[in-house]
Design an enzyme around this catalytic site. Structure first.
Site, PDB file in Angstrom:
ATOM      1  N   SER A 192       8.450 -35.173  33.865  1.00 37.70           N
ATOM      2  CA  SER A 192       8.279 -33.898  34.548  1.00 37.70           C
ATOM      3  C   SER A 192       7.054 -33.868  35.450  1.00 37.70           C
ATOM      4  O   SER A 192       7.083 -33.289  36.542  1.00 37.70           O
ATOM      5  CB  SER A 192       8.189 -32.761  33.520  1.00 37.70           C
ATOM      6  OG  SER A 192       9.362 -32.709  32.743  1.00 37.70           O
ATOM      7  N   HIS A 244       3.302 -30.440  34.141  1.00 40.45           N
ATOM      8  CA  HIS A 244       3.879 -29.931  35.384  1.00 40.45           C
ATOM      9  C   HIS A 244       2.785 -29.584  36.392  1.00 40.45           C
ATOM     10  O   HIS A 244       2.849 -29.982  37.564  1.00 40.45           O
ATOM     11  CB  HIS A 244       4.719 -28.679  35.110  1.00 40.45           C
ATOM     12  CG  HIS A 244       5.886 -28.924  34.210  1.00 40.45           C
ATOM     13  ND1 HIS A 244       6.678 -27.902  33.724  1.00 40.45           N
ATOM     14  CD2 HIS A 244       6.399 -30.064  33.697  1.00 40.45           C
ATOM     15  CE1 HIS A 244       7.631 -28.411  32.961  1.00 40.45           C
ATOM     16  NE2 HIS A 244       7.482 -29.720  32.919  1.00 40.45           N
TER      17      HIS A 244
END
Length: 332
Positions: A192, A244
Site C-alpha cells: 500500500s 499510506h
C-alpha cells in the site's frame, strides 16, 4: 490550337492552386504549432513490463507464504478448521484469526513482515523492504494488485520502468519508515505504501506539468477525490494508514523530481528561431529543488529516529488518529 492553349492555361492554374494550397497548409500548420502542443509527438511511449512483473512477483511470494504457513498441520480440531481445506497446505487460517483469507501473523513475521522491535533491537532493517512484498490475505493481495495495474501501467507507459520502479521502491520504504515510527505494537505488510507513492507521484506530475494538460481542473479534482477516499479508508481498524501517508508524501516529492516534462509549446519553439522558450519553467525548477530537499530531510530524519528507537506518538499526541479513528461502531 485555341483548345490546346485553353487546356494549358487551365493546367497551370490548377497547378498554381494546388501549390498555393499546399503552401497555405504548411503555413497554417506552422502557425497552429505555436499554440497547440501535441503531447504524444514528443513523449516516448514505453511498453509496460515492470508493473506486470511486480504483480507476478507478489503472487509468487503469496503462494510461497501459504506453502510455508501449512494451516492443516498447525490447526487441529473441528472448531479450529482451516478455510478451504481442500487446498491442502495452501488453505487459509480460520476467519476469526485472519478474515482476509491468508496466513497466520507468525508466518508473516517469519517471512519478513515489518515489526518495530526486530528492526530496531535485532538490526533487521531489511524488513522495511521485504514487508512490501507480503500480504495479509488473498483479499488484501487482489485489492493491491488491481490498484497497481490500474495506476502503474499508465505511468510506466508514459515515463518508463526506471522512474516508475524508483518511485515504487522508495515510496514503499518511506511508508515503512513512518509506519515503524507510529505502529510499534503490531506487524505490518503490504504494497500500500508503494501504491500511494504512485498516487502521490501522479498528483505532483499533474502540478509540475500543469501547462501541457487541457482539462486541468477535472483531472485535479478526480485525482484528489481518489486520494481522499483511499486515505479515508485508512481510518478503519487494522489498516496501516501511516504506510499510506508515508508512501504518499514520498511519492509526491519524487514526482516533482522524476516526472518533469518540457513546458507547453517547447517542442514547436525548437523549430522556430524567433522563439526562445525555455524547456522548463522557473516554477518547475523551484519545485524540483524544494522536493529534493524535503525528501532527503524526511527520509534522513525518519531513519535516524527509527533506528534510535524513537516513538513517533510521543512527539505527536494526536497522530494515532490518522491510522484509526475510534467511533461507536469500532474501537482502535
Amino acid at each position: 490550337e485555341r483548345e490546346r492553349e485553353r487546356n494549358r492555361v487551365m493546367a497551370n492554374r490548377d497547378s498554381e492552386r494546388g501549390g498555393g494550397g499546399k503552401q497555405n497548409s504548411i503555413n497554417n500548420n506552422n502557425n497552429n504549432n505555436n499554440y497547440i502542443y501535441d503531447e504524444s509527438s514528443s513523449d516516448t511511449h514505453w511498453t509496460s513490463w515492470l508493473v506486470p512483473l511486480i504483480v507476478v512477483a507478489n503472487l509468487a511470494v503469496f503462494i510461497a507464504v501459504m506453502f510455508v504457513n501449512d494451516c492443516p498441520k498447525k490447526i487441529i480440531g473441528p472448531n479450529k478448521a482451516c478455510v478451504a481445506r481442500f487446498l491442502g497446505r495452501f488453505s487459509f487460517q480460520p476467519l476469526r484469526e485472519n478474515p482476509l483469507f491468508g496466513p497466520s501473523s507468525s508466518t508473516l513475521e517469519r517471512m519478513g513482515a515489518l515489526e518495530w522491535g526486530k528492526v530496531v533491537h535485532e538490526h533487521q532493517g531489511w524488513r522495511l523492504v521485504t514487508c512490501m512484498w507480503l500480504h495479509a490475505g488473498i483479499l488484501h493481495l487482489l485489492t493491491n494488485m488491481l490498484s497497481l495495474i490500474f495506476i502503474g501501467i499508465r505511468l510506466e507507459q508514459q515515463f518508463g520502468f526506471i522512474r516508475v520502479g524508483l518511485i515504487y521502491l522508495i515510496s514503499g520504504l518511506g511508508g515503512s519508515i513512518l509506519s515503524s515510527l507510529f505502529l510499534q505494537e503490531s506487524i505490518s505488510v503490504g504494497a500500500s505504501g508503494a501504491l500511494f507513492g504512485l498516487l502521490g507521484a501522479m498528483l505532483s506530475e499533474l502540478l509540475t506539468n500543469w501547462t501541457i494538460y487541457a482539462n486541468k481542473a477535472a483531472a485535479l479534482f478526480t485525482l484528489l477525490f481518489i486520494i481522499a477516499i483511499n486515505l479515508g479508508l485508512g481510518l478503519l481498524p487494522r489498516v496501516d494508514n501511516f504506510a499510506h501517508i508515508g508512501g504518499f508524501i514520498t511519492g509526491f516529492c519524487l514526482g516533482f523530481i522524476l516526472l518533469v516534462r518540457p513546458q507547453h509549446g517547447w517542442e514547436s519553439s525548437r523549430t522556430n528561431a524567433s522563439l526562445t522558450k525555455r524547456k522548463y519553467s522557473i516554477y518547475q525548477y523551484v519545485l524540483f529543488i524544494v522536493a529534493v530537499l524535503l525528501l532527503v530531510v524526511c527520509l534522513t530524519v525518519g531513519s535516524v529516529m527509527l533506528f534510535k528507537g524513537e516513538n513517533g506518538n510521543k512527539h505527536c499526541k494526536w497522530c494515532h488518529r490518522l491510522s484509526c479513528f475510534p467511533t461507536s461502531k469500532w474501537t482502535c
